[in-house]
Design an enzyme around this catalytic site. Structure first.
Site, PDB file in Angstrom:
ATOM      1  N   ALA A  39      22.709  39.473  35.912  1.00  0.00           N
ATOM      2  CA  ALA A  39      22.124  39.155  34.605  1.00  0.00           C
ATOM      3  C   ALA A  39      21.915  37.654  34.414  1.00  0.00           C
ATOM      4  O   ALA A  39      21.327  37.233  33.418  1.00  0.00           O
ATOM      5  CB  ALA A  39      23.024  39.697  33.502  1.00  0.00           C
ATOM      6  N   THR A 136      41.170  42.492  40.832  1.00  0.00           N
ATOM      7  CA  THR A 136      41.984  41.277  40.848  1.00  0.00           C
ATOM      8  C   THR A 136      43.476  41.599  40.847  1.00  0.00           C
ATOM      9  O   THR A 136      43.885  42.643  40.325  1.00  0.00           O
ATOM     10  CB  THR A 136      41.638  40.432  39.599  1.00  0.00           C
ATOM     11  N   ASP A 137      44.266  40.669  41.372  1.00  0.00           N
ATOM     12  CA  ASP A 137      45.728  40.846  41.321  1.00  0.00           C
ATOM     13  C   ASP A 137      46.247  40.800  39.876  1.00  0.00           C
ATOM     14  O   ASP A 137      47.367  41.243  39.590  1.00  0.00           O
ATOM     15  CB  ASP A 137      46.444  39.796  42.186  1.00  0.00           C
ATOM     16  N   TYR A 161      41.021  39.685  29.678  1.00  0.00           N
ATOM     17  CA  TYR A 161      40.305  39.776  30.959  1.00  0.00           C
ATOM     18  C   TYR A 161      40.950  40.807  31.874  1.00  0.00           C
ATOM     19  O   TYR A 161      40.280  41.733  32.367  1.00  0.00           O
ATOM     20  CB  TYR A 161      40.268  38.401  31.652  1.00  0.00           C
ATOM     21  N   SER A 164      40.613  44.359  30.760  1.00  0.00           N
ATOM     22  CA  SER A 164      39.282  44.942  30.994  1.00  0.00           C
ATOM     23  C   SER A 164      39.104  45.289  32.477  1.00  0.00           C
ATOM     24  O   SER A 164      38.496  46.306  32.815  1.00  0.00           O
ATOM     25  CB  SER A 164      38.179  43.998  30.501  1.00  0.00           C
ATOM     26  N   LYS A 165      39.639  44.473  33.364  1.00  0.00           N
ATOM     27  CA  LYS A 165      39.546  44.790  34.799  1.00  0.00           C
ATOM     28  C   LYS A 165      40.393  46.026  35.127  1.00  0.00           C
ATOM     29  O   LYS A 165      40.020  46.844  35.968  1.00  0.00           O
ATOM     30  CB  LYS A 165      40.023  43.596  35.639  1.00  0.00           C
ATOM     31  N   ASN A 260      51.076  25.416  40.119  1.00  0.00           N
ATOM     32  CA  ASN A 260      49.879  24.683  39.677  1.00  0.00           C
ATOM     33  C   ASN A 260      50.041  23.175  39.839  1.00  0.00           C
ATOM     34  O   ASN A 260      49.133  22.493  40.311  1.00  0.00           O
ATOM     35  CB  ASN A 260      49.572  25.004  38.210  1.00  0.00           C
ATOM     36  N   ASP A 291      50.075  25.429  26.399  1.00  0.00           N
ATOM     37  CA  ASP A 291      49.981  26.510  27.383  1.00  0.00           C
ATOM     38  C   ASP A 291      48.903  27.526  26.993  1.00  0.00           C
ATOM     39  O   ASP A 291      48.594  27.690  25.805  1.00  0.00           O
ATOM     40  CB  ASP A 291      51.334  27.232  27.505  1.00  0.00           C
ATOM     41  N   ARG A 292      48.374  28.216  27.999  1.00  0.00           N
ATOM     42  CA  ARG A 292      47.465  29.363  27.765  1.00  0.00           C
ATOM     43  C   ARG A 292      48.292  30.493  27.146  1.00  0.00           C
ATOM     44  O   ARG A 292      49.360  30.832  27.678  1.00  0.00           O
ATOM     45  CB  ARG A 292      46.898  29.778  29.121  1.00  0.00           C
TER      46      ARG A 292
HETATM   47  P1  NAD Z   1      31.738  34.618  38.277  1.00  0.00           P
HETATM   48  O1  NAD Z   1      32.034  34.508  36.825  1.00  0.00           O
HETATM   49  O2  NAD Z   1      31.566  33.391  39.088  1.00  0.00           O
HETATM   50  O3  NAD Z   1      30.393  35.476  38.494  1.00  0.00           O
HETATM   51  C1  NAD Z   1      30.133  36.642  37.772  1.00  0.00           C
HETATM   52  C2  NAD Z   1      28.668  37.040  38.031  1.00  0.00           C
HETATM   53  O4  NAD Z   1      28.416  38.268  37.325  1.00  0.00           O
HETATM   54  C3  NAD Z   1      27.653  36.013  37.514  1.00  0.00           C
HETATM   55  O5  NAD Z   1      26.655  35.815  38.493  1.00  0.00           O
HETATM   56  C4  NAD Z   1      27.082  36.658  36.268  1.00  0.00           C
HETATM   57  O6  NAD Z   1      25.746  36.278  35.995  1.00  0.00           O
HETATM   58  C5  NAD Z   1      27.173  38.138  36.636  1.00  0.00           C
HETATM   59  N1  NAD Z   1      27.215  39.020  35.455  1.00  0.00           N
HETATM   60  C6  NAD Z   1      28.005  38.898  34.366  1.00  0.00           C
HETATM   61  N2  NAD Z   1      27.735  39.883  33.481  1.00  0.00           N
HETATM   62  C7  NAD Z   1      26.768  40.653  34.051  1.00  0.00           C
HETATM   63  C8  NAD Z   1      26.076  41.831  33.636  1.00  0.00           C
HETATM   64  N3  NAD Z   1      26.328  42.414  32.461  1.00  0.00           N
HETATM   65  N4  NAD Z   1      25.154  42.357  34.466  1.00  0.00           N
HETATM   66  C9  NAD Z   1      24.883  41.773  35.671  1.00  0.00           C
HETATM   67  N5  NAD Z   1      25.488  40.655  36.094  1.00  0.00           N
HETATM   68  C10 NAD Z   1      26.420  40.103  35.298  1.00  0.00           C
HETATM   69  O7  NAD Z   1      32.872  35.557  38.858  1.00  0.00           O
HETATM   70  P2  NAD Z   1      33.613  35.475  40.270  1.00  0.00           P
HETATM   71  O8  NAD Z   1      34.709  34.505  40.185  1.00  0.00           O
HETATM   72  O9  NAD Z   1      32.602  35.359  41.345  1.00  0.00           O
HETATM   73  O10 NAD Z   1      34.282  36.921  40.312  1.00  0.00           O
HETATM   74  C11 NAD Z   1      33.551  38.015  40.872  1.00  0.00           C
HETATM   75  C12 NAD Z   1      34.429  39.258  40.794  1.00  0.00           C
HETATM   76  O11 NAD Z   1      35.634  39.055  41.519  1.00  0.00           O
HETATM   77  C13 NAD Z   1      34.854  39.627  39.373  1.00  0.00           C
HETATM   78  O12 NAD Z   1      34.816  41.033  39.257  1.00  0.00           O
HETATM   79  C14 NAD Z   1      36.287  39.109  39.268  1.00  0.00           C
HETATM   80  O13 NAD Z   1      37.021  39.880  38.360  1.00  0.00           O
HETATM   81  C15 NAD Z   1      36.765  39.304  40.699  1.00  0.00           C
HETATM   82  N6  NAD Z   1      37.825  38.388  41.166  1.00  0.00           N
HETATM   83  C16 NAD Z   1      37.673  37.026  41.012  1.00  0.00           C
HETATM   84  C17 NAD Z   1      38.641  36.172  41.559  1.00  0.00           C
HETATM   85  C18 NAD Z   1      38.510  34.678  41.456  1.00  0.00           C
HETATM   86  O14 NAD Z   1      39.426  33.962  41.863  1.00  0.00           O
HETATM   87  N7  NAD Z   1      37.410  34.128  40.969  1.00  0.00           N
HETATM   88  C19 NAD Z   1      39.753  36.723  42.206  1.00  0.00           C
HETATM   89  C20 NAD Z   1      39.877  38.103  42.316  1.00  0.00           C
HETATM   90  C21 NAD Z   1      38.886  38.928  41.803  1.00  0.00           C
HETATM   91  O1  DAU Z   2      44.185  35.904  40.267  1.00  0.00           O
HETATM   92  C1  DAU Z   2      42.825  36.196  40.329  1.00  0.00           C
HETATM   93  C2  DAU Z   2      42.118  35.586  39.144  1.00  0.00           C
HETATM   94  O2  DAU Z   2      42.043  34.174  39.394  1.00  0.00           O
HETATM   95  C3  DAU Z   2      40.728  36.162  38.912  1.00  0.00           C
HETATM   96  O3  DAU Z   2      40.844  37.529  38.595  1.00  0.00           O
HETATM   97  C4  DAU Z   2      40.005  35.415  37.778  1.00  0.00           C
HETATM   98  O4  DAU Z   2      38.681  35.884  37.652  1.00  0.00           O
HETATM   99  C5  DAU Z   2      39.977  33.938  38.127  1.00  0.00           C
HETATM  100  O5  DAU Z   2      39.396  33.214  37.058  1.00  0.00           O
HETATM  101  C6  DAU Z   2      41.389  33.419  38.397  1.00  0.00           C
HETATM  102  O6  DAU Z   2      42.169  33.454  37.185  1.00  0.00           O
HETATM  103  P1  DAU Z   2      43.207  32.282  36.810  1.00  0.00           P
HETATM  104  O7  DAU Z   2      43.441  32.321  35.364  1.00  0.00           O
HETATM  105  O8  DAU Z   2      44.402  32.355  37.713  1.00  0.00           O
HETATM  106  O9  DAU Z   2      42.337  31.007  37.272  1.00  0.00           O
HETATM  107  P2  DAU Z   2      42.142  29.555  36.571  1.00  0.00           P
HETATM  108  O10 DAU Z   2      41.427  28.710  37.566  1.00  0.00           O
HETATM  109  O11 DAU Z   2      41.582  29.687  35.211  1.00  0.00           O
HETATM  110  O12 DAU Z   2      43.629  29.035  36.442  1.00  0.00           O
HETATM  111  C7  DAU Z   2      44.479  28.883  37.560  1.00  0.00           C
HETATM  112  C8  DAU Z   2      45.824  28.430  37.056  1.00  0.00           C
HETATM  113  O13 DAU Z   2      45.697  27.077  36.578  1.00  0.00           O
HETATM  114  C9  DAU Z   2      46.351  29.214  35.871  1.00  0.00           C
HETATM  115  O14 DAU Z   2      47.766  29.317  35.979  1.00  0.00           O
HETATM  116  C10 DAU Z   2      45.960  28.405  34.659  1.00  0.00           C
HETATM  117  C11 DAU Z   2      46.027  26.988  35.181  1.00  0.00           C
HETATM  118  N1  DAU Z   2      45.061  26.032  34.593  1.00  0.00           N
HETATM  119  C12 DAU Z   2      43.746  26.387  34.551  1.00  0.00           C
HETATM  120  C13 DAU Z   2      42.792  25.521  34.025  1.00  0.00           C
HETATM  121  C14 DAU Z   2      41.332  25.924  33.967  1.00  0.00           C
HETATM  122  C15 DAU Z   2      45.469  24.794  34.150  1.00  0.00           C
HETATM  123  O15 DAU Z   2      46.682  24.481  34.204  1.00  0.00           O
HETATM  124  N2  DAU Z   2      44.548  23.922  33.635  1.00  0.00           N
HETATM  125  C16 DAU Z   2      43.219  24.245  33.549  1.00  0.00           C
HETATM  126  O16 DAU Z   2      42.409  23.410  33.052  1.00  0.00           O
END
Ligand code: NAD
Ligand code: DAU
Length: 356
Positions: A39, A136-137, A161, A164-165, A260, A291-292
């Site tokens: 999208a 995701t984990d 998040y 929903s996953k 972190n 904190d988050r």
């Molecule tokens: P991202 O946010 O970088 O990318 C998401 C993509 O989905 C984007 O290209 C966006 O345009 C598309 N999208 C969003 N809503 C949509 C819709 N309604 N229809 C079609 N496309 C849509 O996400 P990511 O980090 O690449 O994560 C990809 C997948 O892997 C996700 O399902 C996430 O839960 C999972 N995941 C991510 C991580 C991580 O560390 N990033 C780790 C484990 C699992």
């Molecule tokens: O574990 C897998 C997940 O990893 C995926 O499912 C998610 O899509 C992906 O976004 C990621 O989630 P996290 O919340 O772990 O990632 P993030 O990079 O947002 O944060 C990593 C850690 O760092 C987390 O403990 C929060 C902390 N953090 C994050 C940001 C953005 C900070 O301390 N400062 C920051 O500015």
């Protein structure tokens, strides 16, 4: 049983992991069609896909996974025999400030894909079919000081998040149990690498260090994440797609836990080296912030099943992967600038025009 896909629908292929998956998968699987349904939300960037843009086996469709008619048409027209579902709202902080879109995309969108896949598979239009849910984990919740998430760990999500996953994963399970649909479900730890949107910790640190901006560390900085290079994740997904057992769940992780604050220190020190700055300079940018809410304390994946059953192991060491990632960001400042300014969203119109 080994499965060789001929036509794969990748959802969310313009995002961080989806684009890395397509960039890895296409050269390894010549002749296999890849239909990228995305999208193009704020997280989708077609600039990530320049390496496959002109490959005749690649087709990009701008569209929403919630659009059942579009999904049904693509599955039929392209004789899709595998769906690899990455599309999602992926950022935990955004889910805290606005959970609704997370339920819509991650839960309802998955249900649409499952339902249209079920009809397509049951129609007999293709000889064999697989549906792979990328998860995701975070569905497992949070760990204490010790232990690991296995595929048997009860699901206990803590953020909108991850809830929903988890909802999506349960629907996948239900489609397998109820209809016998050939589903697969992977659950991966935190990814890092090229094309990572700079709202996430590692690319945010790199960008802020370059610009001498504050490095926000949530809470006490002692939360633990288990980091895996995105290309190792991509190969693991391909491995599960081709060899996974129908109905199977597979954890993916690199056994690479970091607090972190230790990641922040490491990135600061490597960046000081790369930018020729004084040792310790970037650490001066660290700012502990509020904190988050509901911040999971520790994630750690046990990926033994994937190694034992399908022989997958990560190929990157963290040392080499993180250096390569920093080098990539330094060499691709234009990409970062486009992502940060929103300019990347014009790429679709210039490359594809309004009609495609
Ligand atoms: P991202 O946010 O970088 O990318 C998401 C993509 O989905 C984007 O290209 C966006 O345009 C598309 N999208 C969003 N809503 C949509 C819709 N309604 N229809 C079609 N496309 C849509 O996400 P990511 O980090 O690449 O994560 C990809 C997948 O892997 C996700 O399902 C996430 O839960 C999972 N995941 C991510 C991580 C991580 O560390 N990033 C780790 C484990 C699992
Ligand atoms: O574990 C897998 C997940 O990893 C995926 O499912 C998610 O899509 C992906 O976004 C990621 O989630 P996290 O919340 O772990 O990632 P993030 O990079 O947002 O944060 C990593 C850690 O760092 C987390 O403990 C929060 C902390 N953090 C994050 C940001 C953005 C900070 O301390 N400062 C920051 O500015």
């Amino acid at each position: 049983m080994h499965f060789t896909p001929k036509s794969v629908m990748v959802t969310g292929g313009a995002g961080f992991i989806g684009s890395n998956f397509i960039n890895c998968f296409m050269p390894l699987n010549p002749g296999c069609r890849v239909i990228n349904l995305d999208a193009l939300t704020y997280a989708g960037n077609l600039e990530n896909l320049r390496s496959v843009d002109h490959n005749p086996d690649y087709r990009f469709i701008k569209g929403d996974i919630c659009d059942a008619a579009l999904v049904a048409k693509l599955l039929a027209d392209e004789k899709v025999d595998a769906v690899v579902h990455f599309a999602a709202e992926s950022h935990v902080d955004r889910s805290i400030s606005g959970p609704e879109i997370f339920v819509k995309t991650n839960v309802l969108g998955t249900q649409v894909l499952l339902e249209e896949s079920r009809k397509h598979w049951q129609s007999g239009a293709v000889a064999d079919f697989r549906y792979l849910q990328i998860s995701t984990d975070e569905v497992y919740g949070s760990l204490g000081e010790t232990g690991y998430f296995t595929e048997e760990t009860p699901l206990a999500p803590n953020s909108p998040y991850s809830a929903s996953k988890t909802g999506a994963d349960l629907l996948v399970r239900a489609y397998h149990e109820t209809y016998g649909m050939p589903t697969l479900n992977t659950r991966c730890s935190n990814n890092y690498g090229p094309f990572h949107f700079p709202e996430k910790l590692i690319p945010l640190l790199i960008s802020n260090i370059i610009n001498r901006k504050a490095l926000p560390v949530y809470g006490d900085g002692l939360n633990v994440r288990d980091w895996l290079h995105v290309r190792d994740h991509a190969i693991a997904v391909e491995t599960v797609l081709k060899g996974g057992k129908s109905g199977g769940v597979y954890n993916i992780g690199g056994n690479n836990e970091w607090k972190n604050i230790d990641i922040v220190h490491l990135v600061c020190d490597l960046m000081d080296e790369s930018l020729g700055r004084k040792k310790g300079e970037s650490r001066g940018l660290i700012a502990f912030v509020k904190d988050r809410p509901g911040h999971d304390r520790r994630y750690a994946i046990d990926a033994a099943k994937l190694k034992r059953d399908l022989g997958w192991e990560p190929s990157y060491t963290f040392e080499s992967g993180i250096r390569e990632t920093i080098d990539w960001y330094l060499a691709n400042q234009e990409w970062v600038a486009h992502v940060t300014s929103g300019e990347y969203q014009q790429y679709y119109e210039t490359q594809y025009g309004e009609s495609k």
